[in-house]
Structure formats: C-alpha cells, structure tokens
Design a protein around this motif. Structure first.
Motif, PDB file in Angstrom:
ATOM      1  N   GLU A   1       0.784  -1.135  -0.054  1.00  0.00           N
ATOM      2  CA  GLU A   1      -0.027   0.117   0.146  1.00  0.00           C
ATOM      3  C   GLU A   1       0.913   1.203  -0.016  1.00  0.00           C
ATOM      4  OE1 GLU A   1      -2.421  -0.763   3.439  1.00  0.00           O
ATOM      5  OE2 GLU A   1      -3.874  -2.025   2.323  1.00  0.00           O
ATOM      6  N   TYR A   2       2.066   1.297   0.711  1.00  0.00           N
ATOM      7  CA  TYR A   2       2.723   2.268   0.799  1.00  0.00           C
ATOM      8  C   TYR A   2       3.532   2.510  -0.738  1.00  0.00           C
ATOM      9  CZ  TYR A   2       2.638   2.713   5.779  1.00  0.00           C
ATOM     10  OH  TYR A   2       2.258   3.007   7.060  1.00  0.00           O
ATOM     11  N   ALA A   3       3.914   1.428  -1.195  1.00  0.00           N
ATOM     12  CA  ALA A   3       4.378   1.508  -2.653  1.00  0.00           C
ATOM     13  C   ALA A   3       3.430   2.019  -3.745  1.00  0.00           C
ATOM     14  CB  ALA A   3       5.128  -0.082  -3.204  1.00  0.00           C
ATOM     15  N   ALA A   4       2.343   2.039  -3.524  1.00  0.00           N
ATOM     16  CA  ALA A   4       1.147   2.458  -4.483  1.00  0.00           C
ATOM     17  C   ALA A   4       1.188   4.018  -4.191  1.00  0.00           C
ATOM     18  CB  ALA A   4      -0.194   1.959  -4.060  1.00  0.00           C
TER      19      ALA A   4
ATOM     20  N   LEU B   1      -1.090   7.301   6.867  1.00  0.00           N
ATOM     21  CA  LEU B   1       0.204   7.829   5.798  1.00  0.00           C
ATOM     22  C   LEU B   1      -0.218   7.853   4.375  1.00  0.00           C
ATOM     23  CD1 LEU B   1       3.311   6.071   6.948  1.00  0.00           C
ATOM     24  CD2 LEU B   1       2.519   8.443   7.194  1.00  0.00           C
ATOM     25  N   GLY B   2      -1.628   7.103   4.169  1.00  0.00           N
ATOM     26  CA  GLY B   2      -2.306   7.133   2.803  1.00  0.00           C
ATOM     27  C   GLY B   2      -3.372   8.225   2.782  1.00  0.00           C
ATOM     28  N   ALA B   3      -3.309   9.033   3.876  1.00  0.00           N
ATOM     29  CA  ALA B   3      -4.455  10.027   3.729  1.00  0.00           C
ATOM     30  C   ALA B   3      -3.826  11.263   3.522  1.00  0.00           C
ATOM     31  CB  ALA B   3      -5.062   9.921   5.207  1.00  0.00           C
ATOM     32  N   ASN B   4      -4.563  12.383   2.910  1.00  0.00           N
ATOM     33  CA  ASN B   4      -4.349  13.610   2.701  1.00  0.00           C
ATOM     34  C   ASN B   4      -4.479  14.345   3.981  1.00  0.00           C
ATOM     35  OD1 ASN B   4      -3.435  12.932   0.272  1.00  0.00           O
ATOM     36  ND2 ASN B   4      -5.119  14.214  -0.801  1.00  0.00           N
ATOM     37  N   GLY B   5      -5.420  14.195   4.901  1.00  0.00           N
ATOM     38  CA  GLY B   5      -5.726  14.715   6.142  1.00  0.00           C
ATOM     39  C   GLY B   5      -6.452  13.790   7.075  1.00  0.00           C
ATOM     40  N   LEU B   6      -6.151  14.247   8.334  1.00  0.00           N
ATOM     41  CA  LEU B   6      -6.695  13.352   9.446  1.00  0.00           C
ATOM     42  C   LEU B   6      -7.296  14.162  10.411  1.00  0.00           C
ATOM     43  CD1 LEU B   6      -3.168  11.917  10.720  1.00  0.00           C
ATOM     44  CD2 LEU B   6      -4.772  10.952   8.920  1.00  0.00           C
ATOM     45  N   ILE B   7      -8.721  13.732  10.742  1.00  0.00           N
ATOM     46  CA  ILE B   7      -9.690  14.284  11.547  1.00  0.00           C
ATOM     47  C   ILE B   7     -10.147  13.238  12.764  1.00  0.00           C
ATOM     48  CG2 ILE B   7     -11.908  15.181  11.764  1.00  0.00           C
ATOM     49  CD1 ILE B   7     -11.640  16.184   8.822  1.00  0.00           C
ATOM     50  N   VAL B   8      -9.884  13.565  13.774  1.00  0.00           N
ATOM     51  CA  VAL B   8     -10.259  12.567  14.965  1.00  0.00           C
ATOM     52  C   VAL B   8     -11.003  13.229  16.013  1.00  0.00           C
ATOM     53  CG1 VAL B   8      -8.471  10.815  14.384  1.00  0.00           C
ATOM     54  CG2 VAL B   8      -8.069  12.753  16.083  1.00  0.00           C
ATOM     55  N   GLU B   9     -12.031  12.436  16.824  1.00  0.00           N
ATOM     56  CA  GLU B   9     -13.031  12.893  17.543  1.00  0.00           C
ATOM     57  C   GLU B   9     -12.077  13.135  18.883  1.00  0.00           C
ATOM     58  OE1 GLU B   9     -17.053  11.069  16.419  1.00  0.00           O
ATOM     59  OE2 GLU B   9     -16.089  10.186  18.228  1.00  0.00           O
TER      60      GLU B   9
ATOM     61  N   THR C   1      -1.978  10.907  17.164  1.00  0.00           N
ATOM     62  CA  THR C   1      -2.353  11.271  15.797  1.00  0.00           C
ATOM     63  C   THR C   1      -1.857  12.593  15.547  1.00  0.00           C
ATOM     64  OG1 THR C   1      -4.577  10.173  16.426  1.00  0.00           O
ATOM     65  CG2 THR C   1      -4.553  11.854  14.692  1.00  0.00           C
ATOM     66  N   ALA C   2      -1.775  13.712  16.448  1.00  0.00           N
ATOM     67  CA  ALA C   2      -1.090  15.034  16.223  1.00  0.00           C
ATOM     68  C   ALA C   2       0.223  14.820  16.094  1.00  0.00           C
ATOM     69  CB  ALA C   2      -1.408  15.903  17.225  1.00  0.00           C
ATOM     70  N   ILE C   3       0.962  13.971  16.679  1.00  0.00           N
ATOM     71  CA  ILE C   3       2.440  13.700  16.340  1.00  0.00           C
ATOM     72  C   ILE C   3       2.529  13.275  15.062  1.00  0.00           C
ATOM     73  CG2 ILE C   3       4.580  12.588  17.248  1.00  0.00           C
ATOM     74  CD1 ILE C   3       3.440  12.860  20.193  1.00  0.00           C
ATOM     75  N   THR C   4       1.912  12.103  14.696  1.00  0.00           N
ATOM     76  CA  THR C   4       2.059  11.502  13.460  1.00  0.00           C
ATOM     77  C   THR C   4       1.778  12.646  12.191  1.00  0.00           C
ATOM     78  OG1 THR C   4       1.574   9.536  14.494  1.00  0.00           O
ATOM     79  CG2 THR C   4       1.287   9.714  11.885  1.00  0.00           C
ATOM     80  N   GLY C   5       0.798  13.335  12.386  1.00  0.00           N
ATOM     81  CA  GLY C   5       0.406  14.555  11.313  1.00  0.00           C
ATOM     82  C   GLY C   5       1.629  15.235  11.096  1.00  0.00           C
TER      83      GLY C   5
ATOM     84  N   PHE D   1       4.651  13.345   9.427  1.00  0.00           N
ATOM     85  CA  PHE D   1       4.587  13.246   8.006  1.00  0.00           C
ATOM     86  C   PHE D   1       3.867  14.222   7.252  1.00  0.00           C
ATOM     87  CE2 PHE D   1       5.164   9.190  10.337  1.00  0.00           C
ATOM     88  CZ  PHE D   1       6.361   8.720   9.812  1.00  0.00           C
ATOM     89  N   ASN D   2       3.817  15.463   7.852  1.00  0.00           N
ATOM     90  CA  ASN D   2       3.291  16.664   7.168  1.00  0.00           C
ATOM     91  C   ASN D   2       1.937  16.358   6.532  1.00  0.00           C
ATOM     92  OD1 ASN D   2       3.722  19.209   5.998  1.00  0.00           O
ATOM     93  ND2 ASN D   2       4.367  18.515   4.219  1.00  0.00           N
ATOM     94  N   ILE D   3       1.168  15.868   7.462  1.00  0.00           N
ATOM     95  CA  ILE D   3      -0.270  15.569   6.941  1.00  0.00           C
ATOM     96  C   ILE D   3      -1.028  16.323   7.697  1.00  0.00           C
ATOM     97  CG2 ILE D   3      -2.328  13.722   6.852  1.00  0.00           C
ATOM     98  CD1 ILE D   3       0.168  11.695   7.291  1.00  0.00           C
ATOM     99  N   PRO D   4      -2.099  17.504   7.024  1.00  0.00           N
ATOM    100  CA  PRO D   4      -2.850  18.337   8.020  1.00  0.00           C
ATOM    101  C   PRO D   4      -3.837  17.483   8.799  1.00  0.00           C
ATOM    102  CG  PRO D   4      -2.824  18.814   5.639  1.00  0.00           C
ATOM    103  CD  PRO D   4      -1.942  17.579   5.649  1.00  0.00           C
TER     104      PRO D   4
END
Length: 917
Positions: free
Chosen positions: A636-639, A844-852, A860-864, A867-870
């Motif tokens: 999945e990462y390779a894609a 890592l396959g997402a363009n953005g992350l939203i969590v409750e 979640t915040a640290i990962t964003g 890896f430069n994910i909003p």
C-alpha cells in the motif's frame, strides 16, 4: 440575564438579639441562613434578610416544653395518625404563645429596615445544629414551613407557625427514623425573614445529576414564583447540561399556569394564574441563560468546598438572577463512580477480551505504584490505597473505562495534586471540579519537601529516561520474538513474573515523562499565545515538527524502505496487488523475491514485529503472528508517493519556517526567544521519550501476548481448551492459576465459552463519560449519549484542535474499524474516533486526518506533524457529523472543517455498522 454582585449590605447589627449576616452560623441560624449569609459575603446576589436565632425559639418555647414533651411521649411512632395528632396539638400551643415585647419590637424594626414597611417578605423556618435542615447529613427537604408574600402585620403569626413546623408530623417521623432527638430541647428552629423577589421565572438547579452523581448540571425551571417549581404546582421544563462542553438537552413542558401574587388580594399569598398563550409551550430558559446559570452553580459549589449543590433561584423581569437557597445534594457520594473512556480508547478501542482487561489492570497497577513510589508516597499509604490501584479501570459491556474516583484517590496521595488537578482534569476530558470535593492546597511548608523531590526528578529526567531505555533493551533483547513452546509452561510463567517484577521497578519514569510533557506543553502554549498571539495555535504545532528520531518513526521508515523495494520489483508489486496472503509470505521468506527483500522483511519483523493495529489487545495478532500483513502495508505504501527522506525534509522545512516567524516576532536577541527555544527543545525531547516508551510498551505487551498464546496452545494440546485462541477469554490469573495451583476452577473451557458469548454481544456503546451511583451494573446507561451539538461556525462547519498545518480538500472516509477495507481515493481524508500507532498504514495514505479525540500531544497529532499531514483532533462527534464520502475542506492550523458537498448518490461503502460502534 445578569448575575451582578451585591453592592450594598443590609445588616441588622443594631437589632440585637436579631442576627445580621456576619454573625450567622449553622448553630445559631441553621445551615439554610448561614449559607445564604456566606453567599452574600462572597458577593453573590441574594435578597436581603434577617434571622431570629434559635435563642429566641428556646426562650419562647421554655414554658411549652413540658407539654410538648408529654405529647411526644404519648405519640405512637408506629401510627402516623398518632404523630399527626401530637403535631397538631403542638401547633396549637405555638399559635397561642405570647411573644416577648423586645422580640416583637425588634422584628418590626428589622422588617422596616431590611424588607421595607410596605414590601412583602418570605418567612422560612430552618432547624439548626449539626443534624439540622440543609446539612450534608440531613437535608430535611420540605419538612419545615415557608410562607410567601407575608406582610408586616402578619409576620408574628408566620414566625409562630415556623417555630411550630419544627414539630411537623413529617419532621417528627423523619427524626424518629434517623434516630435524632425528639424532645423539645433537641429541636432548635431559626426563622429567616427575607425580601420577596418578584420572580418572572424560577428554577431549581443541581450541580450534579441527582440520579447518578454525574458532573452534569440539571435545571428545572418554570414561570412565576419558585414555590410552583419546588412543589410541582406548575408546568416545569427540565434542562441537562452534559459533559465539559455543556451540551444542552431539554424536555419542554406545557405551562398553562404560573404561581404569582393575586392582583385582587396581594396579601393572600401566591395563586395559580393563566400564562399568555405565546409562553405556554416556549422554553423558560435559552441556551446562553442555561450556561450562565451552570457557571453560577459552579461558583456556588466551589464556595462550599466543591460539594455538589441543590440551588434555588428566581429571575426578575430585568434578567437579574437572585439566589434564595443552596444546600448539599442529598446523596452518598462515596457510592458514586465516575467512568470515562475518553483517553483509554486510543490504547484499548472497542470490545475487549477478559485477558486483555486483566492484563491492562496489572499494567496500570504496576506502573502507577512505581510512579507514586518515586514521588515519595510512603509504603504504608500505598498499602492502604492498594484497592484503588487494583481498580483504576473497569470493564463495562466488554469495553475498558477509567474508574476516575480511584484516580482521584490515588493522585490525592501527592501533596502537589491540588496544584495540577485542573490541568489533569482537562487532559482527561473532565470538567473542572467534576470529581470529589477538592482538598485544600497544602501550606508552603508542607509542600517544600515534595516539591524538592519533584524538582530533583525533573532535573535528572533525561538521564533517567536514557537509563530506562538501556534497561529495557537489555531485558527484552533475548525475549524479542522468542519461541516459548520448548520451555516448561511453569517456567514461562516464572519468566513473565520476573519481567513484570522489573517493570514494576522501572516503568514509573515514563509517567513522570508524561507529566513533564503536558506541563511543558502547557507553559509553552500559554507563552506563545501571550507573546505572539497573531500566529494562532498552529505555531506550536509547526515548531514541534522535525523532532528527534524515535522508535515509532524508525518503524515507519523501515516499512517505507520495504515499499521502495516493492516499487523496484514489478513481479513482487504485481503479486502484492493480487493477494498478499500467507502463501506470498512463504515465498518471500524462501527468497523467491530476492535475498535483500527477504532479509529486510525479517529484520523488520525481528525489530518492529510488535507494532500493529490494536497492538495492546491480547486477542489481536501482531506482525510476528501475521507477517503477511507487513507485505500488505509495504504494498500500500508502494502505491503512494511516500518517500522517507522527502517526508523528513518537508518536516524540517515546516519547522524552519515556523522558527523564522518566531524570531521575526520576538527578535533574534530576545530573552523570550531564548526561553521558548529552551522549552521547545525540552518539549521535543519529552515527545521523543514518550514515543519511545510507547513503543517499548508495544514490545512489553507483545512479549506477554506470546507467552499467553503459547499457554493457549499448551492447554489446547492437553484437551483443556477446544481451541488455543479461547485463552483470550480467560484472565491472566486463571491461566497462570491452572499451572501453579492458585486457580479456583479447572473448567477453563466453560469460563471461556461464557466470556466469548459476552464478548461477541457486548451491547450498545456507552457514553464517553458517565456516572453510576450504587451497584454499577444497575446504573449503566442504556446507550450512548445523545449526539453532541457540534461546534459550528456557519452552515456545514465544525472545529477542533488544529495539530498539523495545511489546508486540504478531499473525500471524507469515516473509518470505525481499521481492519475493514477502505474504499481508496486519491484525495482521502481519514475521519475516525481515535487512532493508535497501528493505524499508521492508513494515516500515511491520507491527505488529512480528523479524529474525535486527542490533544496536541496525542499520537495522531504527532504523526500528522511527523509526516506533514494536515491534522485536526478533538472534533466532537466527527464520525457522525461528517458523512462518509462527503467532499470536505480542513485547515490543520485553525482546526476548521467545512462540509462542501454531500456524498454522491450511490450507496456509500460500509465501514462498520452499529455493531462496530
């Protein structure tokens, strides 16, 4: 609606022996009036009043005592009619008793001065003393008499009736049932005369839910005078303000009548009057008014030591709130339990097996014992509080919840807790003051020694964390990925106990790191907000990018390295797209796709094989047990276009830009800049320590998971269990006890069958936070709380805590179960309740992350940021407010989320139905 403070006082100091406010105590005035005096002293709006002390009651009652005592001795307390007859005769005695001339003159003078000669008053009785009315032990609610709209000429008769009400039949029966004194000497009555408030609306407010003890505000409100609400003579609305966000739920009643003075006979007292048609079905209170009242309730509760209060009040035509009573809520708060899974779901989401729960209990007990020991809690105190260590968590409908009362009790062992209680409550998602009454802050002298110990721990913290990492590597190195099947089962158990003995002596340092992290983050955030307010909350998020490498990020970089190998091998890439199943893993392990890829995959499993989805749950296999999942992740990462070095460079670029903005705002030579850089460096180190310790926790749980799995296999081979996996439905003590002779039952399969049935049908989810009062299983809510009122800034907008900068537009994918396939799309924005480190392959396959859930320092915040994910966290109800497949736009700096368009008409894919919720 306003809640202004008093500007004038209405003392009756010259009216001795009548009581003015500063001299009122529960002993001479009763709890009711002593509390009102204290509220006025604190500046709260309480109508002016004066009190006839219990001394006057004693003086007037003196000649009546022999007759009263004789009547009470003759009463049969097993026959209510006999008690009523005695009470009626006592009332007749009081009605005929003459008043001393000095008292009568003093009352009239005080009435003119405090109430006004032509104004009406409320005349109320209150039994006094330790067990008097409105005390914490004995509320006596409604057992003493009150009279409204009393005029000056009628005051003496109403005072006599109030004195007599100390011997009302209901009060006498209550006293008899409680074993309280019944003779005339044992009943003291104070009488308060208070200015009447011309109430347009009235309310009764509880600062906790009287049914469950939950830290919710409950308000009953009606039109007209408060007597109509208290005695349920008029239609009453009910409002519930739930949780820290004060979410409003309402039950609106029909209100055809209100209680008010009779315009034709103003001296006759309040009577029911018709309500104008336009008000009959309208809410008595609007949301803003409700929140103002709730804030006022918290102020009163804090004034009385944090004890939940039952408050009565009136609202006049100008919106002014007048408080006329406050007393402790009549409940045994030692029977209350506060439950929450706001933070724990990141580690233990969804339904959980008995083995995971029992193991988690041991983990919490061990690490917090070590924490308190390090912070100087004496061994005797730890021993006395051991029952609370054992029940820091509970299992409800197979979901793990914090037992917050145990946490309050345990943290209360620390002299410094009153100073950080509010920040801890905020971190746990609790409203300030929602727990037990706060202990007073210790004196500086008592605080000096524990604070010195805390300072020493913080000063040596980085060294302690480095030593912790060295210790852990030495302990786990030979156990990482070991085959336990060749070792005698009892030897495996002994090894497990040895590992946990050491864990109990070392792991507390990671909790100190959590405290250092949250404290440093709080200070840094406040300073940035004060010194560079124009930058907004996104600046701190940007400054935390580019932190030191840690084990969690190393594991991701390792997978990205495998993904690079997949991209360069068309044959392997095609095989992974077809089906990354166990057969493909066998081919990789046999070297079919090259020795280099084989070696890299095996090295990843050896080093990082304990990292995975829901890795802390014993029933969830990790990568060591399902290595083909590693191939799926690599495929999945390779894609994608993910590239480790590029991600690192982008992260450093964001941080460099943020540091430039900070320097420009403060100046290169600014002492403020130097202080912030010091704090940020410490904060990044603490974040790195936490990510490493979380990874070590994964390894600890992975080690135990391997031990338990091997015991399951052994019990299956012996015929004790039908299937080795049934071991996850047994507790740790049950498994170990079967081998070492400490177990209660040998019928492990029957236990496993019963537990599996509960696990597979856990019932509806529970609210994030709730309370129980009494036996817990009797009090569990029927289902989740009403969907929250999402914070909106316009049509289709929500907000949360911006945690990783960037504005992105894309398709929302609501994921409730990360094990189920997610429909791919190029612009995917992941929406979830919470994540854990095992979600990385989805994140890592997402363009953005939203969590409750989550905070600026959550995984979640640290990962964003890494890896430069909003990223936006703490978006209440995001998984229900954002439709799956909707077009949305999110801003990772401001935390704003816009729903731009609904999902396409085609049926959206199922990412988990109610059973998963």
């Amino acid at each position: 609606m306003t809640t202004t403070r008093n500007r004038t006082r209405h003392p009756a100091g010259a009216l001795v022996p009548l009581l003015a406010e500063p001299r009122m105590t529960p002993e001479n005035s009763g709890h009711k009036f002593a509390r009102l005096a204290r509220m006025r002293e604190a500046g709260l709006t309480v109508p002016p009043f004066f009190v006839l002390s219990v001394e006057w009651h004693r003086r007037v009652t003196e000649p009546l005592r022999p007759q009263i005592d004789a009547l009470l001795r003759s009463a049969d307390f097993t026959e209510p009619d006999s008690v009523r007859a005695a009470a009626a005769r006592i009332r007749e005695l009081y009605a005929a008793v003459p008043l001393p001339e000095d008292l009568e003159q003093g009352m009239l003078t005080a009435f003119d001065k405090v109430i006004g000669p032509d104004a009406p008053a409320a005349v109320r009785a209150c039994t006094a003393g330790a067990h008097g009315e409105d005390s914490a032990q004995d509320p006596f609610a409604g057992l003493s008499d009150s009279f409204l709209q009393v005029r000056r000429a009628s005051m003496a008769d109403r005072v006599r009736a109030c004195w007599a009400s100390g011997h009302n039949a209901e009060a006498l029966l209550y006293r008899h049932a409680r074993g309280l004194p019944l003779d005339a000497d044992g009943i003291d009555v104070a009488v308060g005369i208070q200015q009447m408030v011309p109430a347009e609306r009235s309310f009764v407010m509880f600062t906790c839910d009287p049914r469950t003890g939950a830290a919710d505000t409950v308000i009953a409100a009606g039109l007209g005078l408060g007597e109509g609400v208290v005695q349920e003579k008029v239609g009453v609305d009910h409002y519930f303000l739930r949780g820290p966000e004060q979410r409003v739920e309402r039950v609106i009643a029909a209100k055809p009548e209100r209680l008010a003075p009779d315009p034709q006979r103003p001296d006759a007292g309040p009577v029911p009057q018709p309500v104008p048609p336009e008000l009959r079905d309208a809410p008595v209170l609007e949301d803003q008014q409700l929140r103002e009242l709730a804030g006022l309730g918290r102020t009163v509760q804090k004034l009385f030591g944090g004890q939940p209060q039952d408050i009565e009040g009136a609202i006049t035509a100008d919106g002014q709130v007048h408080l006329v009573q406050s007393r402790p809520v009549a409940m045994d708060l030692t029977l209350r339990r506060l439950w929450s899974h706001a933070n724990i779901t990141e580690s233990f989401p969804g339904a959980t097996t008995a083995l995971t729960y029992s193991f988690a209990q041991k983990f919490y007990r061990s690490i917090f014992y070590d924490l308190y020991r390090r912070l100087g809690v004496p061994a005797r105190t730890l021993h006395d509080n051991d029952p609370y260590l054992e029940r820091m968590i509970g299992l409800h409908r197979n979901r793990i919840h914090y037992d917050l009362d145990s946490w309050y009790r345990l943290h209360g062992q620390l002299a410094v807790f009153p100073y950080f209680r509010a920040s801890w409550e905020s971190m746990m998602g609790l409203a300030e003051g929602s727990g037990p009454a706060a202990a007073p802050r210790p004196s500086p002298a008592r605080l000096a020694r524990p604070m010195a110990g805390v300072v020493r721990l913080i000063a040596g913290h980085d060294r302690a964390m480095a030593a912790f990492e060295i210790w852990w590597e030495a302990l786990i190195a030979d156990r990482r990925g070991a085959d336990w099947s060749a070792l005698d089962p009892l030897a495996r158990i002994q090894d497990h106990r040895e590992v946990w003995r050491q864990v109990g002596n070392h792991w507390g340092v990671t909790l100190i790191n959590d405290s250092v992290l949250s404290t440093t983050a709080g200070i840094t955030g406040k300073l940035l907000e004060r010194w560079v307010p124009h930058e907004g909350p996104g600046l701190l998020s940007d400054l935390l990018c580019g932190d030191e490498s840690n084990r969690s990020s190393e594991a991701v970089m390792s997978v990205l390295g495998l993904a690079d190998s997949v991209r360069s091998d068309p044959r392997l890439s095609a095989a992974l797209r077809a089906d990354p199943d166990p057969a493909l893993w066998k081919a990789v392990r046999d070297g079919v796709y090259g020795e280099a890829f084989r070696a890299a995959a095996l090295e990843h499993l050896d080093r990082y094989g304990d990292r995975g989805l829901q890795e802390l749950k014993m029933e969830q296999p990790n990568l060591r047990q399902t290595p083909w999942v590693l191939l799926r992740m690599a495929g999945e990462y390779a894609a994608t276009n993910l590239d480790g070095p590029a991600l690192r460079a982008a992260e450093l670029q964001v941080r460099a830009a943020a540091e430039e903005r900070l320097t420009a705002a403060l100046g290169a030579r600014s002492p403020r800049l130097r202080l912030l850089r010091t704090l940020l460096a410490a904060l990044r180190r603490s974040i790195g320590h936490r990510e490493n310790s979380r990874y070590f926790r994964s390894e600890l749980f992975g080690y135990s998971k391997a031990i338990f799995a091997s015991l399951g296999e052994d019990l299956h081979a012996r015929g004790v269990l039908r299937d080795a996996v049934d071991a996850v439905h047994l507790t740790q003590d049950e498994l170990f006890g079967w081998y070492d002779g400490s177990g209660v039952s040998g019928s492990l399969q029957a236990l496993a069958d019963a537990r599996r049935a509960e696990y597979q049908r856990p019932g509806p989810d529970l609210p994030i936070g709730f309370s129980t009062l009494g036996p817990v299983r009797d009090q569990l809510p029927d289902g989740p709380a009403t969907a929250p009122q999402h914070e909106r800034h316009g049509d289709g907008e929500l907000s949360g805590l911006g945690s990783s900068r960037g504005v992105v537009r894309g398709t929302a994918r609501v994921v409730l179960d990360p094990h189920r396939p997610v429909e791919p799309c190029e612009d995917l924005i992941l929406v979830a309740r919470e994540t854990d480190p095992g979600w990385l392959f989805l994140m890592l396959g997402a363009n953005g992350l939203i969590v409750e859930r989550g905070t600026l320092l959550s995984h979640t915040a640290i990962t964003g940021r890494k890896f430069n994910i909003p990223t936006v966290v703490a978006v209440a109800g995001a998984t229900t407010a954002i439709p799956d497949g909707a077009l949305i736009e999110m801003d990772g700096s401001t935390g704003r989320i816009k729903i731009l368009a609904p999902p396409p008409p085609a049926a959206a894919p199922d990412h988990g139905g109610e059973a998963d919720r």
